[in-house]
Design a protein around this motif. Structure first.
Motif, PDB file in Angstrom:
ATOM      1  N   THR A  99       0.765  -1.147  -0.139  1.00 13.57           N
ATOM      2  CA  THR A  99       0.138  -0.068  -0.009  1.00 13.57           C
ATOM      3  C   THR A  99       1.090   1.283   0.063  1.00 13.57           C
ATOM      4  O   THR A  99       1.508   1.276   1.052  1.00 13.57           O
ATOM      5  CB  THR A  99      -0.842  -0.105   1.314  1.00 13.57           C
ATOM      6  OG1 THR A  99      -1.612  -1.117   1.326  1.00 13.57           O
ATOM      7  CG2 THR A  99      -1.740   1.272   1.177  1.00 13.57           C
ATOM      8  N   PHE A 117       2.307   1.624   4.263  1.00 16.03           N
ATOM      9  CA  PHE A 117       1.351   0.903   5.270  1.00 16.03           C
ATOM     10  C   PHE A 117       1.336  -0.700   4.895  1.00 16.03           C
ATOM     11  O   PHE A 117       1.474  -0.993   3.815  1.00 16.03           O
ATOM     12  CB  PHE A 117      -0.108   1.372   5.031  1.00 16.03           C
ATOM     13  CG  PHE A 117      -0.403   2.720   5.611  1.00 16.03           C
ATOM     14  CD1 PHE A 117       0.721   3.874   6.288  1.00 16.03           C
ATOM     15  CD2 PHE A 117      -1.748   3.536   5.669  1.00 16.03           C
ATOM     16  CE1 PHE A 117       0.609   4.895   6.801  1.00 16.03           C
ATOM     17  CE2 PHE A 117      -1.841   4.649   6.108  1.00 16.03           C
ATOM     18  CZ  PHE A 117      -0.701   5.303   6.797  1.00 16.03           C
ATOM     19  N   ASP A 120      -2.356  -5.408   4.536  1.00 14.90           N
ATOM     20  CA  ASP A 120      -3.594  -5.916   5.014  1.00 14.90           C
ATOM     21  C   ASP A 120      -4.414  -5.029   6.139  1.00 14.90           C
ATOM     22  O   ASP A 120      -5.472  -4.918   6.620  1.00 14.90           O
ATOM     23  CB  ASP A 120      -3.310  -6.974   6.010  1.00 14.90           C
ATOM     24  CG  ASP A 120      -2.424  -6.787   7.387  1.00 14.90           C
ATOM     25  OD1 ASP A 120      -2.121  -5.417   7.277  1.00 14.90           O
ATOM     26  OD2 ASP A 120      -2.433  -7.424   8.338  1.00 14.90           O
ATOM     27  N   THR A 121      -4.159  -3.508   5.782  1.00 13.64           N
ATOM     28  CA  THR A 121      -4.829  -2.441   6.322  1.00 13.64           C
ATOM     29  C   THR A 121      -5.983  -2.219   5.523  1.00 13.64           C
ATOM     30  O   THR A 121      -5.912  -1.781   4.405  1.00 13.64           O
ATOM     31  CB  THR A 121      -3.823  -1.293   6.589  1.00 13.64           C
ATOM     32  OG1 THR A 121      -2.865  -1.519   7.400  1.00 13.64           O
ATOM     33  CG2 THR A 121      -4.444  -0.074   7.478  1.00 13.64           C
ATOM     34  N   PHE A 123      -8.983   0.646   4.875  1.00 14.70           N
ATOM     35  CA  PHE A 123      -9.460   1.801   5.276  1.00 14.70           C
ATOM     36  C   PHE A 123     -11.146   1.928   5.122  1.00 14.70           C
ATOM     37  O   PHE A 123     -11.357   1.532   3.862  1.00 14.70           O
ATOM     38  CB  PHE A 123      -8.852   2.866   4.435  1.00 14.70           C
ATOM     39  CG  PHE A 123      -7.450   3.131   4.637  1.00 14.70           C
ATOM     40  CD1 PHE A 123      -6.877   4.242   5.745  1.00 14.70           C
ATOM     41  CD2 PHE A 123      -6.312   2.356   4.113  1.00 14.70           C
ATOM     42  CE1 PHE A 123      -5.661   4.207   5.631  1.00 14.70           C
ATOM     43  CE2 PHE A 123      -5.242   2.338   4.289  1.00 14.70           C
ATOM     44  CZ  PHE A 123      -4.788   3.384   5.060  1.00 14.70           C
ATOM     45  N   VAL A 139      -9.422   2.190  10.548  1.00 23.40           N
ATOM     46  CA  VAL A 139      -9.146   1.008   9.895  1.00 23.40           C
ATOM     47  C   VAL A 139      -9.513  -0.168  10.614  1.00 23.40           C
ATOM     48  O   VAL A 139      -9.687  -0.315  11.668  1.00 23.40           O
ATOM     49  CB  VAL A 139      -7.646   1.150   9.502  1.00 23.40           C
ATOM     50  CG1 VAL A 139      -6.966   2.375   8.771  1.00 23.40           C
ATOM     51  CG2 VAL A 139      -6.693   0.650  10.785  1.00 23.40           C
ATOM     52  N   LEU A 141      -8.014  -4.978  10.332  1.00 25.64           N
ATOM     53  CA  LEU A 141      -7.024  -5.666   9.437  1.00 25.64           C
ATOM     54  C   LEU A 141      -7.738  -6.777   8.814  1.00 25.64           C
ATOM     55  O   LEU A 141      -8.521  -7.483   9.467  1.00 25.64           O
ATOM     56  CB  LEU A 141      -6.049  -6.063  10.447  1.00 25.64           C
ATOM     57  CG  LEU A 141      -5.196  -5.346  11.369  1.00 25.64           C
ATOM     58  CD1 LEU A 141      -4.251  -5.759  12.395  1.00 25.64           C
ATOM     59  CD2 LEU A 141      -4.270  -4.348  10.370  1.00 25.64           C
ATOM     60  N   LYS A 142      -7.370  -6.621   7.486  1.00 30.86           N
ATOM     61  CA  LYS A 142      -8.199  -7.636   6.403  1.00 30.86           C
ATOM     62  C   LYS A 142      -7.832  -9.187   7.079  1.00 30.86           C
ATOM     63  O   LYS A 142      -6.873  -9.637   7.669  1.00 30.86           O
ATOM     64  CB  LYS A 142      -7.623  -7.627   5.191  1.00 30.86           C
ATOM     65  CG  LYS A 142      -8.289  -8.447   4.210  1.00 30.86           C
ATOM     66  CD  LYS A 142      -7.457  -8.444   2.755  1.00 30.86           C
ATOM     67  CE  LYS A 142      -7.421  -6.839   2.177  1.00 30.86           C
ATOM     68  NZ  LYS A 142      -6.454  -6.947   1.098  1.00 30.86           N
ATOM     69  N   VAL A 152      -5.266   4.739  12.501  1.00 30.33           N
ATOM     70  CA  VAL A 152      -3.898   4.878  11.974  1.00 30.33           C
ATOM     71  C   VAL A 152      -3.751   6.506  11.972  1.00 30.33           C
ATOM     72  O   VAL A 152      -4.437   7.157  11.294  1.00 30.33           O
ATOM     73  CB  VAL A 152      -3.826   4.429  10.581  1.00 30.33           C
ATOM     74  CG1 VAL A 152      -2.375   4.841   9.989  1.00 30.33           C
ATOM     75  CG2 VAL A 152      -3.463   2.916  10.723  1.00 30.33           C
ATOM     76  N   TYR A 161       3.958   6.688  10.929  1.00 25.73           N
ATOM     77  CA  TYR A 161       2.441   6.425  11.489  1.00 25.73           C
ATOM     78  C   TYR A 161       2.422   5.635  12.720  1.00 25.73           C
ATOM     79  O   TYR A 161       3.524   4.964  12.859  1.00 25.73           O
ATOM     80  CB  TYR A 161       1.584   5.725  10.178  1.00 25.73           C
ATOM     81  CG  TYR A 161       2.115   4.416   9.996  1.00 25.73           C
ATOM     82  CD1 TYR A 161       1.463   3.113  10.658  1.00 25.73           C
ATOM     83  CD2 TYR A 161       2.742   4.241   8.827  1.00 25.73           C
ATOM     84  CE1 TYR A 161       2.090   1.849   9.909  1.00 25.73           C
ATOM     85  CE2 TYR A 161       3.280   3.047   8.486  1.00 25.73           C
ATOM     86  CZ  TYR A 161       2.775   1.833   9.020  1.00 25.73           C
ATOM     87  OH  TYR A 161       2.921   0.496   8.764  1.00 25.73           O
ATOM     88  N   LYS A 163      -0.383   3.620  15.927  1.00 29.15           N
ATOM     89  CA  LYS A 163      -1.780   3.280  16.243  1.00 29.15           C
ATOM     90  C   LYS A 163      -2.337   4.223  17.120  1.00 29.15           C
ATOM     91  O   LYS A 163      -1.686   4.639  18.154  1.00 29.15           O
ATOM     92  CB  LYS A 163      -1.998   2.000  16.604  1.00 29.15           C
ATOM     93  CG  LYS A 163      -1.573   0.784  15.510  1.00 29.15           C
ATOM     94  CD  LYS A 163      -1.879  -0.532  16.069  1.00 29.15           C
ATOM     95  CE  LYS A 163      -1.735  -1.836  15.022  1.00 29.15           C
ATOM     96  NZ  LYS A 163      -1.920  -2.781  15.609  1.00 29.15           N
TER      97      LYS A 163
END
Length: 287
Positions: A99, A117, A120-121, A123, A139, A141-142, A152, A161, A163
């Motif tokens: 990403t 990023f 697996d993030t 948005f 966000v 996580l996939k 994020v 970035y 958390k």
């Protein structure tokens, strides 16, 4: 990567001919607008009738689907405005493993790569929210739906970035949440509850401002989509939308006595994200 920048006197006709239909956000009187499908980003200041069109930061493949989110804000260290774009491509439904993150600083006429990023993030909204020198996205996580969603936070100075954690809301669907900004602080809408982060980045500082469930209309079809503004007298301007309908209701809510009144209706035909508070300023987006 060098870019070609076009600068113009602002008019709605000039901007909307590009089919700009999303308001990314505003900062110091400058609006950031986007077409997420071209992709195209425009900065404008309606007060002084100036706008700047940024040239593309990448060239998507013809056979690919482009996925993008972006944010706009002010870097208090470099004393400049920045646009942050987060994006990837999908070819035949298969996303790239990375990403990408690119940053444009006003006055540099260029985009530069930043820290990527994790792939697996996911948005949940097309634009990030600017607070305290950071851009913030809600966000999850996939493939890890049991993990709680989080924020994020992209630092505009360090261009990295971290958390930021949400309040404890129990088991929730991330798509029932909406991130916003009130009085330069993050806020969170969960159903008809409005939460407020008093100290940026501190999970324990989340407080519930109010619960607006009783304001919902008798047909139970409206959804609180945005807290637009809190006035000095603590009156709050709220936006309610109606799923499947091109209609938005604006309500003025008195948080002291719990009363409310309907300000009016809108048909948001031009914008997917309808209302944004933008202060007047003489700052040009064209420097």
């Amino acid at each position: 990567m060098a870019t070609n920048i076009t600068q113009h006197e602002f008019s709605s006709k000039d901007v909307f001919k590009h089919k700009i239909h999303d308001i990314v956000g505003s900062c110091d009187g400058i609006l950031c607008l986007a077409n997420y499908y071209k992709p195209l980003i425009v900065l404008c200041n309606p007060s002084i009738r100036k706008f700047k069109e940024l040239s593309p930061f990448d060239n998507p493949r013809v056979d690919s689907q482009f996925n993008m989110t972006c944010g706009f804000g002010y870097d208090h260290v470099s004393h400049n405005y920045k646009v942050v774009v987060v994006y990837n491509f999908s070819v035949k439904g298969i996303p790239e493993h990375t990403t990408n993150v690119k940053v444009h600083t006003l006055g540099t006429n260029s985009w530069k790569n930043s820290q990527m990023f994790p792939s697996d993030t996911v948005f949940t909204e097309p634009s990030g929210k600017y607070v305290s020198g950071t851009i913030n996205w809600l966000v999850f996580l996939k493939g890890r739906h049991s993990d709680p969603p989080f924020i994020v936070s992209f630092d505009l100075d360090k261009e990295s970035y971290q958390k930021v954690f949400l309040p404890d809301l129990g088991e929730i669907d991330v798509f029932d949440l909406t991130l916003g900004v009130l009085r330069d602080c993050l806020c969170l809408i969960y159903d008809h509850e409005v939460w407020f982060m008093k100290e940026y980045g501190i999970k324990e500082s989340w407080i519930k401002l109010f619960d607006l469930c009783y304001l919902q209309d008798s047909t139970n079809t409206s959804i609180l989509t945005k807290v637009l503004y809190i006035f000095e007298d603590d009156n709050v301007l709220l936006e309610f939308s109606y799923p499947g309908k091109q209609k938005v209701t604006v309500i003025l809510y008195d948080s002291k006595n719990g009363t409310s009144k309907n300000v009016g209706f809108m048909n948001p035909a031009m914008f997917q994200h309808t209302l944004e508070v933008c202060i007047e300023s003489l700052i040009s987006p064209c420097f």
